[in-house]
Design a protein around this motif. Structure first.
Motif, PDB file in Angstrom:
ATOM      1  N   GLU A  91       0.894  -0.904   0.152  1.00  0.00           N
ATOM      2  CA  GLU A  91      -0.101   0.958   0.175  1.00  0.00           C
ATOM      3  C   GLU A  91       0.775   0.999  -0.212  1.00  0.00           C
ATOM      4  OE1 GLU A  91      -3.903  -1.457   2.612  1.00  0.00           O
ATOM      5  OE2 GLU A  91      -2.650  -0.068   3.033  1.00  0.00           O
ATOM      6  N   ARG A  92       0.466   2.217  -0.196  1.00  0.00           N
ATOM      7  CA  ARG A  92       1.451   4.128  -0.569  1.00  0.00           C
ATOM      8  C   ARG A  92       1.347   3.938   1.330  1.00  0.00           C
ATOM      9  NH1 ARG A  92      -0.839   8.296  -4.479  1.00  0.00           N
ATOM     10  NH2 ARG A  92      -0.388   6.340  -5.472  1.00  0.00           N
ATOM     11  N   GLU A  93       2.434   4.192   1.970  1.00  0.00           N
ATOM     12  CA  GLU A  93       2.969   4.640   2.632  1.00  0.00           C
ATOM     13  C   GLU A  93       3.480   6.045   2.874  1.00  0.00           C
ATOM     14  OE1 GLU A  93       6.530   2.801   5.139  1.00  0.00           O
ATOM     15  OE2 GLU A  93       6.550   2.471   3.388  1.00  0.00           O
ATOM     16  N   PHE A  94       2.757   6.395   4.209  1.00  0.00           N
ATOM     17  CA  PHE A  94       3.620   7.628   4.078  1.00  0.00           C
ATOM     18  C   PHE A  94       4.445   7.719   4.514  1.00  0.00           C
ATOM     19  CE2 PHE A  94       3.480  12.409   5.715  1.00  0.00           C
ATOM     20  CZ  PHE A  94       4.055  12.481   7.262  1.00  0.00           C
ATOM     21  N   VAL A  95       5.772   9.503   3.878  1.00  0.00           N
ATOM     22  CA  VAL A  95       7.194   9.230   3.931  1.00  0.00           C
ATOM     23  C   VAL A  95       7.061  10.567   5.296  1.00  0.00           C
ATOM     24  CG1 VAL A  95       9.500  10.012   3.530  1.00  0.00           C
ATOM     25  CG2 VAL A  95       8.001   7.791   2.270  1.00  0.00           C
ATOM     26  N   ALA A  96       6.834  12.314   4.796  1.00  0.00           N
ATOM     27  CA  ALA A  96       6.750  13.282   5.673  1.00  0.00           C
ATOM     28  C   ALA A  96       5.985  13.943   4.868  1.00  0.00           C
ATOM     29  CB  ALA A  96       8.527  13.728   5.437  1.00  0.00           C
ATOM     30  N   ALA A  97       5.767  15.010   5.505  1.00  0.00           N
ATOM     31  CA  ALA A  97       5.170  16.354   5.108  1.00  0.00           C
ATOM     32  C   ALA A  97       5.607  17.552   5.516  1.00  0.00           C
ATOM     33  CB  ALA A  97       3.694  15.757   6.040  1.00  0.00           C
ATOM     34  N   ILE A  98       5.207  18.902   5.617  1.00  0.00           N
ATOM     35  CA  ILE A  98       5.204  19.925   5.972  1.00  0.00           C
ATOM     36  C   ILE A  98       4.993  21.328   5.221  1.00  0.00           C
ATOM     37  CG2 ILE A  98       7.114  20.582   3.567  1.00  0.00           C
ATOM     38  CD1 ILE A  98       9.081  21.692   5.685  1.00  0.00           C
ATOM     39  N   THR A  99       4.536  21.515   5.862  1.00  0.00           N
ATOM     40  CA  THR A  99       3.966  22.901   5.874  1.00  0.00           C
ATOM     41  C   THR A  99       4.401  24.315   5.197  1.00  0.00           C
ATOM     42  OG1 THR A  99       3.996  24.037   8.142  1.00  0.00           O
ATOM     43  CG2 THR A  99       2.134  22.171   7.936  1.00  0.00           C
ATOM     44  N   TRP A 100       3.502  24.983   4.309  1.00  0.00           N
ATOM     45  CA  TRP A 100       4.465  26.045   3.640  1.00  0.00           C
ATOM     46  C   TRP A 100       4.608  27.218   4.326  1.00  0.00           C
ATOM     47  CZ3 TRP A 100       5.999  25.371  -0.893  1.00  0.00           C
ATOM     48  CH2 TRP A 100       5.378  24.603  -1.806  1.00  0.00           C
ATOM     49  N   THR A 101       3.235  27.860   5.222  1.00  0.00           N
ATOM     50  CA  THR A 101       3.828  28.730   6.318  1.00  0.00           C
ATOM     51  C   THR A 101       4.526  28.734   7.103  1.00  0.00           C
ATOM     52  OG1 THR A 101       1.586  29.510   5.792  1.00  0.00           O
ATOM     53  CG2 THR A 101       2.382  30.412   7.669  1.00  0.00           C
ATOM     54  N   SER A 102       4.756  27.925   7.875  1.00  0.00           N
ATOM     55  CA  SER A 102       5.918  27.479   9.769  1.00  0.00           C
ATOM     56  C   SER A 102       6.643  26.733   9.324  1.00  0.00           C
ATOM     57  CB  SER A 102       4.774  27.044  10.966  1.00  0.00           C
ATOM     58  OG  SER A 102       4.108  25.737  10.589  1.00  0.00           O
ATOM     59  N   GLY A 103       6.846  26.338   7.980  1.00  0.00           N
ATOM     60  CA  GLY A 103       7.457  24.510   8.025  1.00  0.00           C
ATOM     61  C   GLY A 103       8.019  23.573   8.874  1.00  0.00           C
ATOM     62  N   ASN A 104       5.797  23.853   9.319  1.00  0.00           N
ATOM     63  CA  ASN A 104       6.505  22.117  10.671  1.00  0.00           C
ATOM     64  C   ASN A 104       6.319  21.491   9.568  1.00  0.00           C
ATOM     65  OD1 ASN A 104       5.899  21.420  13.129  1.00  0.00           O
ATOM     66  ND2 ASN A 104       3.708  20.254  12.555  1.00  0.00           N
ATOM     67  N   THR A 105       7.684  20.503  10.540  1.00  0.00           N
ATOM     68  CA  THR A 105       8.017  18.702   9.555  1.00  0.00           C
ATOM     69  C   THR A 105       7.025  17.782  10.407  1.00  0.00           C
ATOM     70  OG1 THR A 105       9.672  19.044  10.985  1.00  0.00           O
ATOM     71  CG2 THR A 105       9.713  20.158   8.726  1.00  0.00           C
ATOM     72  N   LEU A 106       6.934  16.886   9.139  1.00  0.00           N
ATOM     73  CA  LEU A 106       5.995  14.970  10.262  1.00  0.00           C
ATOM     74  C   LEU A 106       6.369  14.267   9.493  1.00  0.00           C
ATOM     75  CD1 LEU A 106       4.239  14.352  12.138  1.00  0.00           C
ATOM     76  CD2 LEU A 106       2.809  14.037  10.067  1.00  0.00           C
ATOM     77  N   TYR A 107       7.307  13.283  10.024  1.00  0.00           N
ATOM     78  CA  TYR A 107       8.248  12.216   9.453  1.00  0.00           C
ATOM     79  C   TYR A 107       7.461  10.774   9.944  1.00  0.00           C
ATOM     80  CZ  TYR A 107      11.445  15.417   8.228  1.00  0.00           C
ATOM     81  OH  TYR A 107      12.106  16.584   8.262  1.00  0.00           O
ATOM     82  N   ALA A 108       7.229   9.880   9.060  1.00  0.00           N
ATOM     83  CA  ALA A 108       7.164   8.552   9.166  1.00  0.00           C
ATOM     84  C   ALA A 108       8.375   8.008  10.435  1.00  0.00           C
ATOM     85  CB  ALA A 108       6.921   8.099   7.888  1.00  0.00           C
ATOM     86  N   ASP A 109       7.602   7.658  11.372  1.00  0.00           N
ATOM     87  CA  ASP A 109       8.809   6.744  12.125  1.00  0.00           C
ATOM     88  C   ASP A 109      10.041   5.917  11.143  1.00  0.00           C
ATOM     89  OD1 ASP A 109       6.668   5.427  15.212  1.00  0.00           O
ATOM     90  OD2 ASP A 109       7.876   7.890  14.658  1.00  0.00           O
ATOM     91  N   SER A 110       9.991   5.488  10.272  1.00  0.00           N
ATOM     92  CA  SER A 110      11.075   4.337   9.385  1.00  0.00           C
ATOM     93  C   SER A 110      11.569   5.112   9.037  1.00  0.00           C
ATOM     94  CB  SER A 110      10.395   3.510   8.190  1.00  0.00           C
ATOM     95  OG  SER A 110       9.356   4.522   7.731  1.00  0.00           O
TER      96      SER A 110
END
Length: 123
Positions: free
Chosen positions: A44-63
């Motif tokens: 299945e499709r798996e999340f890797v990372a994400a970022i917001t345009w305004t603040s640059g807040n980041t989110l990552y998969a544990d892997s």
């Protein structure tokens, strides 16, 4: 919707690095956050990372924490994924996506998707 174009994929040995880019085709588009996802054959499709345009807040998969870094260039409407210490299990088709509403690991929250760029890590 906006057209997203990924680039930077390729073949690399384990332990190596690649930098993926995702460029938006329009100069202006409505987007709250950008994400990178990946899909390996038969999985299945798996999340890797994400970022917001305004603040640059980041989110990552544990892997990928500690190995991958997501960043953005607001002026260029471009998002990057720096991938270090690559492993064979990172082999997949990598997609970038745009969400108008949320920074999240859920693919359903993203309304525009690129065509993907292949990353292959050899052992």
């Amino acid at each position: 919707q906006v057209q997203l174009v990924e680039s930077g994929g390729g073949l690399v040995q384990a332990g190596g690095s690649l930098r993926l880019s995702c460029a938006a085709s329009r100069r202006t588009f409505v987007s709250y956050a950008m994400g990178w996802f990946r899909q390996a054959p038969g999985k299945e499709r798996e999340f890797v990372a994400a970022i917001t345009w305004t603040s640059g807040n980041t989110l990552y998969a544990d892997s990928v924490k500690g190995r991958f870094t997501i960043s953005r260039d607001n002026a260029a409407n471009t998002v990057y994924l720096q991938m270090n210490s690559l492993k064979p299990e990172d082999t997949a088709l990598y997609y970038c996506a745009s969400s108008r509403w949320a920074q999240t690991n859920r693919p359903t929250a993203y309304d525009s998707w690129g065509q993907g760029t292949q990353v292959t890590v050899s052992s």
